[in-house]
Design a protein around this motif. Structure first.
Motif, mmCIF file in Angstrom:
data_model
loop_
_atom_site.group_PDB
_atom_site.id
_atom_site.type_symbol
_atom_site.label_atom_id
_atom_site.label_comp_id
_atom_site.label_asym_id
_atom_site.label_seq_id
_atom_site.Cartn_x
_atom_site.Cartn_y
_atom_site.Cartn_z
ATOM 1 N N PRO A 6 9.638 -30.494 25.421
ATOM 2 C CA PRO A 6 8.983 -31.521 26.243
ATOM 3 C C PRO A 6 7.469 -31.474 26.070
ATOM 4 C CG PRO A 6 9.813 -29.725 27.618
ATOM 5 C CD PRO A 6 10.323 -29.476 26.232
ATOM 6 N N THR A 42 19.028 -33.308 29.976
ATOM 7 C CA THR A 42 18.616 -34.479 30.753
ATOM 8 C C THR A 42 19.105 -35.770 30.115
ATOM 9 O OG1 THR A 42 16.724 -35.696 31.650
ATOM 10 C CG2 THR A 42 16.357 -34.506 29.595
ATOM 11 N N LYS A 87 17.628 -38.568 31.179
ATOM 12 C CA LYS A 87 16.469 -39.432 31.372
ATOM 13 C C LYS A 87 15.491 -39.157 30.245
ATOM 14 C CE LYS A 87 17.197 -38.971 36.320
ATOM 15 N NZ LYS A 87 16.755 -38.310 37.557
ATOM 16 N N SER A 92 12.599 -38.321 27.968
ATOM 17 C CA SER A 92 11.329 -37.687 28.305
ATOM 18 C C SER A 92 10.466 -37.628 27.057
ATOM 19 C CB SER A 92 11.607 -36.276 28.823
ATOM 20 O OG SER A 92 10.412 -35.584 29.058
ATOM 21 N N LYS A 93 9.150 -37.593 27.238
ATOM 22 C CA LYS A 93 8.263 -37.465 26.091
ATOM 23 C C LYS A 93 8.399 -36.059 25.526
ATOM 24 C CE LYS A 93 4.858 -40.919 27.365
ATOM 25 N NZ LYS A 93 3.429 -41.190 27.643
ATOM 26 N N ASP A 110 19.872 -32.668 35.072
ATOM 27 C CA ASP A 110 19.129 -33.593 35.932
ATOM 28 C C ASP A 110 19.485 -33.408 37.402
ATOM 29 O OD1 ASP A 110 17.723 -34.759 33.879
ATOM 30 O OD2 ASP A 110 19.201 -36.321 33.534
ATOM 31 N N VAL A 155 11.447 -33.609 36.560
ATOM 32 C CA VAL A 155 10.431 -33.314 35.559
ATOM 33 C C VAL A 155 9.373 -32.374 36.117
ATOM 34 C CG1 VAL A 155 8.563 -34.298 34.160
ATOM 35 C CG2 VAL A 155 10.770 -35.466 34.288
#
Length: 198
Positions: free
Chosen positions: A22, A56, A58, A60-61, A184, A189
């Protein structure tokens, strides 16, 4: 509940883009003595911690890649310094998510004393007992042994009685890490970034 992964499996997962880093993680900051200490501990089969991975759904960067828009992503929360060091040792290059300080490519192993040191010309030049860890792990024990007959006599006669120690060094690829997983449902985050370490 943790599962286990051998080093070669973890490195393959990084190669396949399955384990990502991440963006909120700090860059690579380890020093030479930390890399040497890690390899020495693994060679002696001492514990070197566990890994923490966040599954996750979702996006994420992440560094050096893009998280999957569909399905899940495995984000490395704890273990980046160790896996970056190991990837560099075995692959001779940084992992795709690398960002940070200098990497080290000159770690050596003495087959007689079982000592690990970074290259020192005064000690290692023309000393057949020293083997480059990077070169050795990159080719593996089988290839190394098959090339013994092409080596100078003094080097061959120094290495052959110590093949068991080289086998132990090669065994680092099968060193096992416990991998803890969170999802999650467990983390946000913000909580993930707060829990990330080495």
């Amino acid at each position: 509940m943790p599962d286990t992964r051998q080093v070669h499996e973890l490195l393959a997962q990084i190669d396949r883009g399955e384990i990502l880093l991440p963006e909120f993680q700090r860059g690579y900051v380890w020093r030479r003595d930390q890399v040497r200490g890690l390899v020495q501990s693994m060679y002696r089969r001492h514990p070197t911690g566990h890994l923490l991975i966040w599954k996750t759904y979702k996006p994420s960067k992440v560094r050096g890649a893009k998280a999957s828009e569909e399905g899940s992503s495995l984000l490395l929360l704890d273990g980046q310094q160790r896996l970056t060091s190991l990837y560099t040792l075995f692959e001779g290059k940084p992992p795709p998510f690398y960002e940070g300080e200098s990497l080290f490519f000159d770690l050596h192993f003495n087959v007689q004393t079982q000592e690990f040191r970074f290259y020192q010309k005064s000690q290692m030049l023309n000393n057949p007992a020293w083997v480059s860890v990077h070169d050795f792990l990159g080719q593996g024990l089988g290839t190394f042994v098959s090339g013994l007959h092409t080596m100078a006599k003094e080097r061959r006669e120094t290495l052959e009685p110590n093949l068991a120690r080289l086998a132990d060094l090669d065994g680092i690829r099968n060193y096992t890490y416990a991998v803890d997983h969170v999802s999650d449902e467990d983390y946000t985050v913000e909580e993930s970034s707060a829990s990330s370490t080495a």
